[in-house]
Design a protein around this motif. Structure first.
Motif, PDB file in Angstrom:
ATOM      1  N   UNK A 186       0.829  -1.212   0.000  1.00  0.00           N
ATOM      2  CA  UNK A 186       0.000   0.000   0.000  1.00  0.00           C
ATOM      3  C   UNK A 186       0.862   1.261   0.000  1.00  0.00           C
ATOM      4  N   UNK A 187       0.335   2.322  -0.580  1.00  0.00           N
ATOM      5  CA  UNK A 187       1.040   3.594  -0.600  1.00  0.00           C
ATOM      6  C   UNK A 187       1.080   4.204   0.800  1.00  0.00           C
ATOM      7  N   UNK A 188       1.970   5.164   0.968  1.00  0.00           N
ATOM      8  CA  UNK A 188       2.205   5.785   2.269  1.00  0.00           C
ATOM      9  C   UNK A 188       1.517   7.147   2.332  1.00  0.00           C
ATOM     10  N   UNK A 189       0.833   7.420   3.449  1.00  0.00           N
ATOM     11  CA  UNK A 189       0.271   8.744   3.688  1.00  0.00           C
ATOM     12  C   UNK A 189      -0.957   9.086   2.887  1.00  0.00           C
ATOM     13  N   UNK A 190      -1.740   8.063   2.459  1.00  0.00           N
ATOM     14  CA  UNK A 190      -2.943   8.344   1.658  1.00  0.00           C
ATOM     15  C   UNK A 190      -4.200   7.800   2.338  1.00  0.00           C
ATOM     16  N   UNK A 191      -4.224   7.841   3.657  1.00  0.00           N
ATOM     17  CA  UNK A 191      -5.362   7.326   4.398  1.00  0.00           C
ATOM     18  C   UNK A 191      -6.676   8.011   4.075  1.00  0.00           C
ATOM     19  N   UNK A 192      -6.598   9.224   3.536  1.00  0.00           N
ATOM     20  CA  UNK A 192      -7.795  10.002   3.178  1.00  0.00           C
ATOM     21  C   UNK A 192      -8.477   9.476   1.916  1.00  0.00           C
ATOM     22  N   UNK A 193      -7.862   8.537   1.200  1.00  0.00           N
ATOM     23  CA  UNK A 193      -8.320   8.155  -0.137  1.00  0.00           C
ATOM     24  C   UNK A 193      -9.318   7.004  -0.149  1.00  0.00           C
ATOM     25  N   UNK A 194      -9.950   6.728   0.982  1.00  0.00           N
ATOM     26  CA  UNK A 194     -10.995   5.713   1.022  1.00  0.00           C
ATOM     27  C   UNK A 194     -10.484   4.348   0.602  1.00  0.00           C
ATOM     28  N   UNK A 195     -11.232   3.679  -0.279  1.00  0.00           N
ATOM     29  CA  UNK A 195     -10.874   2.323  -0.698  1.00  0.00           C
ATOM     30  C   UNK A 195      -9.540   2.281  -1.453  1.00  0.00           C
ATOM     31  N   UNK A 196      -9.104   3.436  -1.947  1.00  0.00           N
ATOM     32  CA  UNK A 196      -7.830   3.475  -2.668  1.00  0.00           C
ATOM     33  C   UNK A 196      -6.623   3.417  -1.733  1.00  0.00           C
ATOM     34  N   UNK A 197      -6.838   3.691  -0.466  1.00  0.00           N
ATOM     35  CA  UNK A 197      -5.711   3.786   0.472  1.00  0.00           C
ATOM     36  C   UNK A 197      -4.961   2.471   0.627  1.00  0.00           C
ATOM     37  N   UNK A 198      -5.663   1.352   0.584  1.00  0.00           N
ATOM     38  CA  UNK A 198      -5.025   0.060   0.834  1.00  0.00           C
ATOM     39  C   UNK A 198      -4.622  -0.685  -0.428  1.00  0.00           C
ATOM     40  N   UNK A 199      -4.857  -0.101  -1.573  1.00  0.00           N
ATOM     41  CA  UNK A 199      -4.476  -0.793  -2.808  1.00  0.00           C
ATOM     42  C   UNK A 199      -2.952  -0.878  -2.912  1.00  0.00           C
ATOM     43  N   UNK A 200      -2.432  -2.014  -3.375  1.00  0.00           N
ATOM     44  CA  UNK A 200      -0.965  -2.209  -3.422  1.00  0.00           C
ATOM     45  C   UNK A 200      -0.330  -1.500  -4.627  1.00  0.00           C
ATOM     46  N   UNK A 201      -0.208  -0.182  -4.509  1.00  0.00           N
ATOM     47  CA  UNK A 201       0.294   0.634  -5.618  1.00  0.00           C
ATOM     48  C   UNK A 201       1.660   1.252  -5.312  1.00  0.00           C
ATOM     49  N   UNK A 202       2.285   0.805  -4.244  1.00  0.00           N
ATOM     50  CA  UNK A 202       3.676   1.183  -3.942  1.00  0.00           C
ATOM     51  C   UNK A 202       4.552  -0.002  -4.319  1.00  0.00           C
ATOM     52  N   UNK A 203       5.538   0.242  -5.158  1.00  0.00           N
ATOM     53  CA  UNK A 203       6.394  -0.820  -5.651  1.00  0.00           C
ATOM     54  C   UNK A 203       7.814  -0.595  -5.143  1.00  0.00           C
ATOM     55  N   UNK A 204       8.395  -1.639  -4.577  1.00  0.00           N
ATOM     56  CA  UNK A 204       9.706  -1.512  -3.938  1.00  0.00           C
ATOM     57  C   UNK A 204      10.607  -2.666  -4.334  1.00  0.00           C
ATOM     58  N   UNK A 205      11.907  -2.451  -4.170  1.00  0.00           N
ATOM     59  CA  UNK A 205      12.876  -3.535  -4.217  1.00  0.00           C
ATOM     60  C   UNK A 205      12.962  -4.058  -2.783  1.00  0.00           C
ATOM     61  N   UNK A 206      12.369  -5.215  -2.495  1.00  0.00           N
ATOM     62  CA  UNK A 206      12.254  -5.650  -1.100  1.00  0.00           C
ATOM     63  C   UNK A 206      13.619  -5.824  -0.435  1.00  0.00           C
ATOM     64  N   UNK A 207      13.693  -5.300   0.804  1.00  0.00           N
ATOM     65  CA  UNK A 207      14.914  -5.423   1.582  1.00  0.00           C
ATOM     66  C   UNK A 207      16.003  -4.433   1.241  1.00  0.00           C
ATOM     67  N   UNK A 208      15.779  -3.570   0.251  1.00  0.00           N
ATOM     68  CA  UNK A 208      16.811  -2.613  -0.110  1.00  0.00           C
ATOM     69  C   UNK A 208      16.968  -1.576   1.005  1.00  0.00           C
ATOM     70  N   UNK A 209      18.202  -1.273   1.426  1.00  0.00           N
ATOM     71  CA  UNK A 209      18.410  -0.331   2.534  1.00  0.00           C
ATOM     72  C   UNK A 209      18.104   1.129   2.182  1.00  0.00           C
ATOM     73  N   UNK A 210      17.846   1.413   0.907  1.00  0.00           N
ATOM     74  CA  UNK A 210      17.577   2.795   0.487  1.00  0.00           C
ATOM     75  C   UNK A 210      16.088   3.116   0.470  1.00  0.00           C
ATOM     76  N   UNK A 211      15.225   2.187   0.901  1.00  0.00           N
ATOM     77  CA  UNK A 211      13.786   2.453   0.940  1.00  0.00           C
ATOM     78  C   UNK A 211      13.464   3.494   2.019  1.00  0.00           C
ATOM     79  N   UNK A 212      12.374   4.237   1.800  1.00  0.00           N
ATOM     80  CA  UNK A 212      11.936   5.188   2.807  1.00  0.00           C
ATOM     81  C   UNK A 212      11.468   4.469   4.060  1.00  0.00           C
ATOM     82  N   UNK A 213      10.871   3.311   3.860  1.00  0.00           N
ATOM     83  CA  UNK A 213      10.501   2.415   4.964  1.00  0.00           C
ATOM     84  C   UNK A 213      10.308   1.023   4.349  1.00  0.00           C
ATOM     85  N   UNK A 214      10.333  -0.036   5.153  1.00  0.00           N
ATOM     86  CA  UNK A 214      10.218  -1.411   4.598  1.00  0.00           C
ATOM     87  C   UNK A 214       8.930  -1.622   3.816  1.00  0.00           C
TER      88      UNK A 214
END
Length: 199
Positions: A171-199
Motif C-alpha cells: 500500500x502507498x504511504x500517507x494516503x489514508x484520506x483516499x478511502x478504498x484506494x488507500x489500501x491498494x498495493x500501488x507502492x512498488x519496492x525492491x524488497x529489503x533494499x536499505x535505500x527504501x523510505x521504509x520497509x
C-alpha cells in the motif's frame, strides 16, 4: 563511482502507458540530474503509482489546477510539487495518452554524485541520502523550477536500466484520506533494499 554514458535513456513512447505498468518498470532504472552544482545519479528502488482522476489519492482526482497542470500534458515530463511548504516531490507523468497519471519516485540508491547529494542534504549514511520523496528531490537538486521538465531531452533523465531487481507491491504511504484506494498495493519496492523510505 562514475557511470559510463549511455544513449539508452527512455523515449517518449516508453512513458506512454498507465502508472500501474510504468511504476514497477521504473525500478532498476537510472535517475539522473545534470545540475549546475553537480551531477547525481542513482538506481530507482521505490515508487508509487497514481492512476488518474478515479484514484482518490491522485492530484488529478481534484481536476486540473495551476499546480498539477503538467499531469494533464504529454507523458515523459516531470511533475514537481511542494508538500508541507518544505519538501519537493518528483513524479513521472505517464498516460496512457492524455489520461493524467503519474508515478512518485520515493527512493533511490545513489551511484554517482554522493558528494553533491551530501552537500545538499548534510552528513548522513549513504543509504539515507535519497530515501523518501523529499530527501530524494533534495539530494538530486530538483525543485519547482524543474516542474514540467522534459525527461527525454532535459537535464533530468530516466535510464538506462542498471538492474533487474525483484519487485514487491505494498500500500502507498500517507494516503489514508483516499478511502478504498488507500489500501491498494500501488507502492512498488525492491524488497529489503536499505535505500527504501521504509520497509
Amino acid at each position: 563511482m562514475t557511470l559510463r554514458a549511455s544513449v539508452a535513456t527512455a523515449d517518449r513512447a516508453w512513458f506512454d502507458r498507465s502508472a500501474l505498468e510504468l511504476a514497477p518498470a521504473l525500478l532498476g532504472m537510472l535517475l539522473s540530474h545534470d545540475a549546475p552544482d553537480g551531477r547525481v545519479a542513482g538506481e530507482i528502488v521505490e515508487v508509487e503509482a497514481y492512476l488518474g482522476p478515479e484514484d482518490l489519492a491522485a492530484h488529478s482526482a481534484r481536476g486540473r489546477t495551476a499546480r498539477n497542470a503538467v499531469m494533464f500534458g504529454p507523458p515523459g515530463h516531470l511533475y514537481v510539487y511542494l508538500v508541507y511548504g518544505i519538501h519537493h516531490c518528483i513524479n513521472v507523468v505517464c498516460g496512457p495518452g492524455s489520461k493524467p497519471e503519474a508515478v512518485l519516485i520515493r527512493g533511490a540508491a545513489l551511484l554517482e554524485g554522493l558528494d553533491a547529494a551530501r552537500a545538499r542534504r548534510g552528513p548522513m549514511p549513504d543509504e539515507r541520502l535519497a530515501a523518501g520523496p523529499g530527501n530524494l528531490a533534495l539530494a538530486f537538486g530538483i525543485g519547482r523550477s524543474l516542474d514540467g521538465a522534459d525527461l527525454v531531452s532535459g537535464p533530468v533523465r530516466i535510464g538506462p536500466r542498471v538492474a533487474e531487481p525483484p519487485i514487491a507491491a505494498r500500500p502507498r504511504i500517507g494516503v489514508g484520506y483516499a478511502g478504498e484506494w488507500a489500501e491498494r498495493p500501488l507502492r512498488f519496492v525492491v524488497p529489503g533494499d536499505p535505500h527504501l523510505s521504509r520497509p
